[in-house]
Design an enzyme around this catalytic site. Structure first.
Site, mmCIF file in Angstrom:
data_model
loop_
_atom_site.group_PDB
_atom_site.id
_atom_site.type_symbol
_atom_site.label_atom_id
_atom_site.label_comp_id
_atom_site.label_asym_id
_atom_site.label_seq_id
_atom_site.Cartn_x
_atom_site.Cartn_y
_atom_site.Cartn_z
ATOM 1 N N GLU A 65 3.292 9.017 -3.426
ATOM 2 C CA GLU A 65 1.880 8.908 -3.022
ATOM 3 C C GLU A 65 1.108 10.195 -3.256
ATOM 4 O O GLU A 65 -0.010 10.171 -3.774
ATOM 5 C CB GLU A 65 1.772 8.475 -1.554
ATOM 6 C CG GLU A 65 2.095 7.005 -1.311
ATOM 7 C CD GLU A 65 3.585 6.708 -1.204
ATOM 8 O OE1 GLU A 65 4.397 7.651 -1.312
ATOM 9 O OE2 GLU A 65 3.949 5.536 -1.014
ATOM 10 N N HIS B 164 3.331 -0.467 9.523
ATOM 11 C CA HIS B 164 2.545 -1.184 8.520
ATOM 12 C C HIS B 164 1.270 -1.789 9.101
ATOM 13 O O HIS B 164 0.708 -2.708 8.523
ATOM 14 C CB HIS B 164 3.366 -2.312 7.891
ATOM 15 C CG HIS B 164 4.222 -1.871 6.759
ATOM 16 N ND1 HIS B 164 5.305 -1.052 6.921
ATOM 17 C CD2 HIS B 164 4.151 -2.114 5.427
ATOM 18 C CE1 HIS B 164 5.875 -0.829 5.751
ATOM 19 N NE2 HIS B 164 5.193 -1.456 4.826
#
Lengths: 326, 340
Positions: free
Chosen positions: A63, A132
């Site tokens: 990322e 999440h």
């Protein structure tokens, strides 16, 4: 039989990306599983086949690397759309977003702007547990140098990307995971990335929401109407910079407000909005500003616990009734 | 390279001139820091000059540089004028970053100098992205990315060399191995201290270079840049060097011995090149004195420029948070008939 022109939030975003790729050779899409897989949430399905691996780039699970590469590519004259699979993973790229994307223009004395768009999924409601499900867009809205968008409607899903790409500075788009399957016929028209929108009007109370909570808030307004309480519903749309004028105009008519935010209450976006109302519309208020936020826990997995943790229609209705009764 | 060359046209002379510029500039910076003209963090490059000079000698004007917080040398050699670097450290509006960056954040669009970055490893992804933009737009340019041995412990390093190698991007990774990550010795940071060997595991061309020998660095950089331009993907140079001064002006330098520092000073890159040039009759003491005097004049002028440069108006504090050309743009949602 579906109505002509029916689309989903997912398809609307895909069409916006597709249009951007067709319109400008400098635009490309990059992120984890955006290509062969078609996107974790199937947003980019088919784009690899149409535009090829040069412009729809699958990245490694890096990322910081690929978000930072997006910043560098923007500096190098491209117009990248970087997809981060979920907001939780964006924390691995926070250094790049905050220390580079948000600061380079200022730190360089105005020499280097970063025309980058970062899209990511946010929010809870799908039993995905704590890592999440968070809503951290309020954190990003804290950072000068970034623009933060939260499309809640088909029109915004379809229309916000183009002006975000035209913007010379970094724009983060937060797509609520619970909205991808929302369907309907988008109304044609211009979509800006500067203002809040009134999604419903009523002079008794102002309900302020964005993203995934907008639709719960509209449902709450329906229920309030059955009890004779008419609500203005403000969809913030843009979390930074906030459109104070639209909020204050509404409160100037209703004199009461409830802020609905899937982020946590402490130090969050709802606190900021509440403070601005106090600063700018204190003498307009007939009741304390109410907040409906996510409980201060990591989002749990079990359905009943998750539902109890995040804002629900019943809680919004209760808060609004309390404000009106005050 | 900066266009100024006070000591003739010999390539050795230019390398010497650039190293001496960095040395003298930073020696004056120390004095100015003591006088409280320069504040904040300031990291000196003294001892490592051969690296910046050798690498930059291989770069063309349209190549890019991404640097670290120890970047005075990189910026000077690249051609960012000493005047605007000094004014930046003085915090003046005439500084290259209008006084918003200071010593650690020298930026210059004209020379494609993408900054000093104060986050260790934080510049690496920018270099990968700049190189990606070049590759996607079919430009034959190199992005040189400086970073230290400390950055090789950061995840961003590993993400970036992998990405650059995977996509065969034109990046020259220039690892300035000065043996210390601030005060932590290489062997206390890295299980495997052969940094070139580790970089090579990412399937890119990597080799160690004597970073105290400017000719060795220049030769390696030229070879790497040529190969990158030919399309063979990223290259990694481990430049084995040493900083003679402390990490920053705040550092009491307790983590290494004076004997170690003195040992490395015997390999001073400037002294070494001077000795070599004298042995080859390429330079005389008089030539050297002239070169040194010219550099002192350049630095005096930079200081005079900074001293008289105005401050940014406080009213302009919040400029450059967003672009001043920023439109309040709007996207058009087409009618339902046109929708998919």
């Amino acid at each position: 039989m579906t109505e002509r022109g029916t689309t989903t939030y997912r398809e609307a975003i895909r069409e916006a990306i597709r249009e951007a790729l067709l319109r400008d050779d400098r635009v490309f899409l990059m992120g984890e599983d955006v290509g062969v897989y078609g996107g974790c949430f199937a947003v980019s399905l088919g784009l690899l086949e149409e535009f090829g691996p040069g412009r729809v780039r699958d990245t490694p699970l890096s990322e910081a690397g690929f978000v930072g590469a997006g910043i560098g590519a923007a500096l190098g004259g491209m117009r990248p759309i970087v997809e981060i699979m979920t907001v939780n993973f964006s924390l691995l790229a926070l250094d790049q977003i905050m220390n580079n994307a948000a600061t380079l223009l200022h730190m360089s004395g105005g020499q280097f702007n970063v025309p980058l768009v970062i899209r990511m999924t946010t929010g809870a409601g799908r039993q995905l547990a704590a890592q999440h499900s968070h809503s951290l867009e309020g954190w990003y809205a804290h950072i000068p140098g970034l623009k933060i968008l939260a499309p809640a409607t088909l029109e915004d899903a379809r229309g916000m990307l183009a002006p975000a790409l035209d913007d010379p500075d970094p724009v983060l788009i937060f797509e609520h995971g619970g909205l991808y399957n929302m369907s309907g016929v988008p109304r044609p028209g211009l979509v800006d990335i500067a203002t809040a929108a009134l999604r419903r009007t009523g002079d008794d109370i102002t309900l302020i929401a964005y993203g995934g909570t907008l639709h719960k808030t509209l449902a709450a307004a329906d229920e309030l109407a059955t009890r004779g309480i008419k609500a203005d519903v403000v969809d913030l749309r843009v979390l930074r910079p906030l459109d104070d004028a639209t909020i204050m105009e509404s409160i100037g008519r209703t004199h009461r407000a409830v802020i609905v935010d899937e982020g946590w209450r402490s130090g969050g976006l709802s606190a900021e909005i509440s403070a601005r109302i106090m600063e700018q519309a204190f003498y307009q208020l007939d009741a304390p500003v109410q907040r409906v936020c996510t409980a201060e826990v990591p989002i749990p997995y079990a359905r009943h616990l998750e539902e109890a943790a995040i804002p629900q229609v019943i809680g919004i209705v209760a808060a609004a009734r309390e404000a009106v009764a005050a | 390279m900066a266009p100024k060359n006070s000591a003739g046209t010999s390539p050795h002379r230019e390398l010497l001139h650039q190293m001496l510029r960095i040395r003298r500039f930073e020696e004056r910076c120390v004095e100015l820091y003591s006088d409280e003209k320069i504040r904040g963090f300031m990291h000196l490059y003294i001892g490592e000059e051969a690296v910046a000079v050798g690498i930059c000698a291989a770069l063309a004007p349209d190549d890019a540089i991404v640097s670290t917080y120890r970047e005075h040398g990189h910026a000077l050699v690249r051609g960012v004028p000493a005047t605007v670097i000094m004014a930046e450290m003085y915090g003046r509006v005439a500084g290259c970053s209008r006084g918003r960056g200071g010593s650690m954040h020298i930026f210059d669009a004209e020379h494609r100098f993408y900054g000093g970055n104060a986050i260790v490893g934080g510049g690496l992804p920018l270099a990968v992205g700049l190189a990606l933009a070049d590759k996607m737009q079919g430009r034959s340019r190199v992005t040189a990315c400086f970073f230290g041995d400390g950055a090789m412990a950061e995840g961003e390093f590993h993400e970036c060399v992998n990405l650059a190698a995977l996509w065969r991007l034109p990046v020259l990774f220039a690892c300035e191995n000065n043996l210390y990550a601030m005060g932590t010795a290489l062997a206390k940071s890295h299980a495997e201290t052969d940094l070139a060997l580790r970089a090579a595991s990412y399937d890119l061309v990597a080799w160690p270079v004597d970073g105290m020998d400017v000719l060795a660095v220049a030769e390696a950089a030229a070879r790497a840049a040529e190969s990158i331009r030919a399309g063979s993907g990223p290259h990694f140079l481990e430049l084995r060097t040493y900083r003679f001064r402390a990490h920053s002006m705040y550092d009491p330098d307790r983590y290494r011995t004076k004997a170690e520092i003195e040992q490395w000073k015997k390999r001073d890159p400037i002294d070494s090149l001077v000795a070599r040039m004298k042995a080859a009759n390429e330079i005389s003491d008089d030539d050297l004195a002239v070169m040194d005097k010219d550099i002192c004049v350049e630095i005096d002028q930079a200081i005079a420029f900074a001293e008289q440069a105005p401050l940014e108006a406080t009213e302009d504090l919040t400029r450059f948070v967003y672009s001043e050309t920023s439109p309040t743009g709007a996207g058009h949602v087409k009618s339902a008939e046109a929708a998919p």
